[in-house]
Design an enzyme around this catalytic site. Structure first.
Site, PDB file in Angstrom:
ATOM      1  N   ARG A 229       1.970  -0.142  12.001  1.00  9.14           N
ATOM      2  CA  ARG A 229       2.906  -0.337  11.650  1.00  9.14           C
ATOM      3  C   ARG A 229       4.110  -1.220  12.268  1.00  9.14           C
ATOM      4  NH1 ARG A 229       4.167   2.303   6.656  1.00  9.14           N
ATOM      5  NH2 ARG A 229       6.362   2.952   7.462  1.00  9.14           N
TER       6      ARG A 229
ATOM      7  N   ARG B  23       6.798  -8.597   8.364  1.00  4.28           N
ATOM      8  CA  ARG B  23       7.709  -8.761   7.546  1.00  4.28           C
ATOM      9  C   ARG B  23       8.908  -9.319   8.087  1.00  4.28           C
ATOM     10  NH1 ARG B  23       6.874  -2.040   5.936  1.00  4.28           N
ATOM     11  NH2 ARG B  23       5.758  -2.362   4.175  1.00  4.28           N
TER      12      ARG B  23
ATOM     13  N   TYR C 201       0.832   5.037  -4.222  1.00  3.75           N
ATOM     14  CA  TYR C 201       1.962   5.374  -4.095  1.00  3.75           C
ATOM     15  C   TYR C 201       2.542   6.903  -4.548  1.00  3.75           C
ATOM     16  CZ  TYR C 201       2.842   0.672  -2.190  1.00  3.75           C
ATOM     17  OH  TYR C 201       2.738  -0.379  -1.161  1.00  3.75           O
TER      18      TYR C 201
ATOM     19  N   GLU D 211      -5.914   7.077   1.813  1.00  6.59           N
ATOM     20  CA  GLU D 211      -5.750   5.882   1.481  1.00  6.59           C
ATOM     21  C   GLU D 211      -7.420   5.027   1.699  1.00  6.59           C
ATOM     22  OE1 GLU D 211      -2.455   4.104   3.455  1.00  6.59           O
ATOM     23  OE2 GLU D 211      -1.075   5.420   2.238  1.00  6.59           O
TER      24      GLU D 211
ATOM     25  N   PHE E 209      12.496   3.022  -7.854  1.00  9.51           N
ATOM     26  CA  PHE E 209      11.667   1.875  -7.737  1.00  9.51           C
ATOM     27  C   PHE E 209      10.137   1.995  -7.935  1.00  9.51           C
ATOM     28  CE2 PHE E 209      12.190   3.450  -3.433  1.00  9.51           C
ATOM     29  CZ  PHE E 209      10.783   3.674  -2.888  1.00  9.51           C
TER      30      PHE E 209
ATOM     31  N   LYS F 195      -0.260  -7.553   0.001  1.00  9.40           N
ATOM     32  CA  LYS F 195       0.483  -7.218  -1.352  1.00  9.40           C
ATOM     33  C   LYS F 195       0.105  -8.544  -2.093  1.00  9.40           C
ATOM     34  CE  LYS F 195       3.374  -3.386   0.111  1.00  9.40           C
ATOM     35  NZ  LYS F 195       4.683  -2.889   0.015  1.00  9.40           N
TER      36      LYS F 195
ATOM     37  N   HIS G 131       1.279  -3.269   3.467  1.00 17.35           N
ATOM     38  CA  HIS G 131       1.322  -2.143   3.575  1.00 17.35           C
ATOM     39  C   HIS G 131       0.339  -1.690   4.712  1.00 17.35           C
ATOM     40  CE1 HIS G 131       1.008   2.383   2.608  1.00 17.35           C
ATOM     41  NE2 HIS G 131      -0.436   2.058   2.859  1.00 17.35           N
TER      42      HIS G 131
ATOM     43  N   THR H  24      10.365  -1.261   6.532  1.00 15.63           N
ATOM     44  CA  THR H  24       9.944  -1.441   5.229  1.00 15.63           C
ATOM     45  C   THR H  24      10.734  -2.312   4.824  1.00 15.63           C
ATOM     46  OG1 THR H  24       9.300   1.086   5.235  1.00 15.63           O
ATOM     47  CG2 THR H  24      10.128   0.063   3.273  1.00 15.63           C
TER      48      THR H  24
HETATM   49  P1  DAT Z   1       6.465   1.392   3.722  1.00 12.81           P
HETATM   50  O1  DAT Z   1       5.546   0.333   2.916  1.00 12.81           O
HETATM   51  O2  DAT Z   1       7.140   0.709   4.926  1.00 12.81           O
HETATM   52  O3  DAT Z   1       5.276   2.377   4.300  1.00 12.81           O
HETATM   53  P2  DAT Z   1       7.536   3.287   2.041  1.00 12.81           P
HETATM   54  O4  DAT Z   1       6.408   3.896   1.796  1.00 12.81           O
HETATM   55  O5  DAT Z   1       8.682   3.916   2.173  1.00 12.81           O
HETATM   56  O6  DAT Z   1       7.520   1.987   2.773  1.00 12.81           O
HETATM   57  O7  DAT Z   1       7.647   2.476   0.493  1.00 12.81           O
HETATM   58  C1  DAT Z   1       6.443   1.928  -0.165  1.00 12.81           C
HETATM   59  C2  DAT Z   1       6.897   0.632  -0.557  1.00 12.81           C
HETATM   60  O8  DAT Z   1       7.975   0.811  -1.677  1.00 12.81           O
HETATM   61  C3  DAT Z   1       7.864  -0.261   0.350  1.00 12.81           C
HETATM   62  O9  DAT Z   1       6.660  -1.040   1.120  1.00 12.81           O
HETATM   63  C4  DAT Z   1       8.272  -1.286  -0.720  1.00 12.81           C
HETATM   64  C5  DAT Z   1       8.822  -0.121  -1.670  1.00 12.81           C
HETATM   65  N1  DAT Z   1      10.242   0.321  -1.454  1.00 12.81           N
HETATM   66  C6  DAT Z   1      10.511   1.172  -0.681  1.00 12.81           C
HETATM   67  N2  DAT Z   1      12.021   1.495  -0.543  1.00 12.81           N
HETATM   68  C7  DAT Z   1      12.242   0.494  -1.622  1.00 12.81           C
HETATM   69  C8  DAT Z   1      13.668   0.472  -2.036  1.00 12.81           C
HETATM   70  N3  DAT Z   1      14.941   1.214  -1.705  1.00 12.81           N
HETATM   71  N4  DAT Z   1      13.720  -0.471  -2.901  1.00 12.81           N
HETATM   72  C9  DAT Z   1      12.621  -1.365  -3.460  1.00 12.81           C
HETATM   73  N5  DAT Z   1      11.439  -0.876  -3.140  1.00 12.81           N
HETATM   74  C10 DAT Z   1      11.414  -0.161  -2.044  1.00 12.81           C
HETATM   75 MG    MG Z   2       4.565   4.032   3.226  1.00 15.71          MG
END
Ligand code: DAT
Ligand code: MG
Length: 152
Positions: A88, A105, A51, A129, A59, A11, A118, A94
């Protein structure tokens, strides 16, 4: 699991913080094969589609803004044994506060809203994707010289 492909994206914070080489190295050194890599600033349409599962979350708009900020992302496809699940694990949880300290991370990030990277979470999302970010012609088919020593 047999050889499979995962979509991984550094990112804008990872690019701005100049962590690209370190992050790429984790996948390379593990033995995964780089199938595609490019840096770009995604359009809002691309970021929103990437997304789309999260469009109802509070968010979502901030997430799209961050990804499309103008600082580029590095989009990649990695291939190898169980790369979706293992990718992962390399990336970590996350929320970086919960990520294993050995993960990307957990080593480099502290905020869920700036969590650097990601990686696809399942075969279906990886397929979606990869198709969204890359044309078929951008995906290379070759055998790394170390492949037989990695893929027993
Ligand atoms: P990941 O990136 O681990 O697959 P995700 O698909 O649930 O997680 O969410 C995508 C992205 O969205 C994540 O990398 C960061 C953001 N995100 C997720 N949960 C969040 C939150 N509670 N507050 C802010 N950003 C968030
Ligand atoms: Mg995800």
């Amino acid at each position: 699991t047999a050889s499979e492909r995962s979509f991984v994206m550094i990112k804008p914070d990872g690019v701005s913080r100049q962590l690209v080489g370190k992050i790429v190295s984790r996948f390379e050194e593990r033995g995964y094969k780089l199938v595609a890599i490019k840096s770009l600033t995604p359009s809002p349409a691309l970021a929103k589609e990437h997304y789309s599962d999260l469009s109802a979350r509070p968010f979502y708009n901030g997430l799209v803004k961050y990804i499309t900020s103008g600082t580029p992302v590095v989009a990649m496809v990695w291939e190898g044994k169980d790369v979706i699940k293992q990718g992962r694990r390399i990336v970590g949880a996350t929320n970086p506060q919960e990520a294993d300290p050995g993960s990307v991370r957990g080593q480099y990030a502290v905020s869920v809203g700036r969590n650097l990277i990601h990686a696809s979470d399942a075969f279906e999302s990886a397929t979606k994707e990869i198709g969204l970010w890359f044309d078929e012609a951008e995906l290379s088919d070759y055998e790394p010289i170390a492949w037989p020593w990695v893929m027993a």
